[in-house]
Motif scaffolding. Sequence first.
Motif, short mmCIF file in Angstrom:
data_model
loop_
_atom_site.label_atom_id
_atom_site.label_comp_id
_atom_site.label_asym_id
_atom_site.label_seq_id
_atom_site.Cartn_x
_atom_site.Cartn_y
_atom_site.Cartn_z
N ILE A 139 0.84 -1.21 0.00
CA ILE A 139 0.00 0.00 0.00
C ILE A 139 0.87 1.25 0.00
CG2 ILE A 139 -1.62 1.35 1.40
CD1 ILE A 139 -2.83 -1.38 2.27
N ASP A 171 3.96 1.57 -1.02
CA ASP A 171 4.75 1.69 -2.25
C ASP A 171 3.95 2.24 -3.42
OD1 ASP A 171 7.02 0.83 -1.03
OD2 ASP A 171 6.84 -1.26 -1.69
N ARG A 172 2.62 2.22 -3.32
CA ARG A 172 1.78 2.72 -4.44
C ARG A 172 1.91 4.17 -4.59
NH1 ARG A 172 -3.73 -0.34 -3.20
NH2 ARG A 172 -2.81 -2.36 -2.91
#
Length: 85
Positions: free
Chosen positions: A82, A84-85
Amino acid sequence: YTVAEDIYLGSIVACFLEADFEIEANFHTKTEYFLDTPVILQALDLQKEEETKPVLELLELITKGGGKLKVLSITIEELKGIVDR
C-alpha cells in the motif's frame, strides 16, 4: 437537524449512564492483540482523519491494560504494498 442530533445523542448517553454499565475497558494482561491493515493505517493517519484518534485511544487502552500489540508478517507485506503505491 443539529439540535435533534444533539438531543438524540444526549439521550443515548443518559440511558447508558443510567443503566450503570461498567465503562472501564478490561484488557487482559499479556493477551496478544493482532492488528489488521486498516487499523494500522488509521493509527498512522493514512485513512480518514476522524478515525485516527479513536484507534490511537484503543491501542493506548490495550497497552496500558497490559495487552501486547502484534502484527502478522502478511499484514506487514500488505502495508508495504500500500505504501509503495
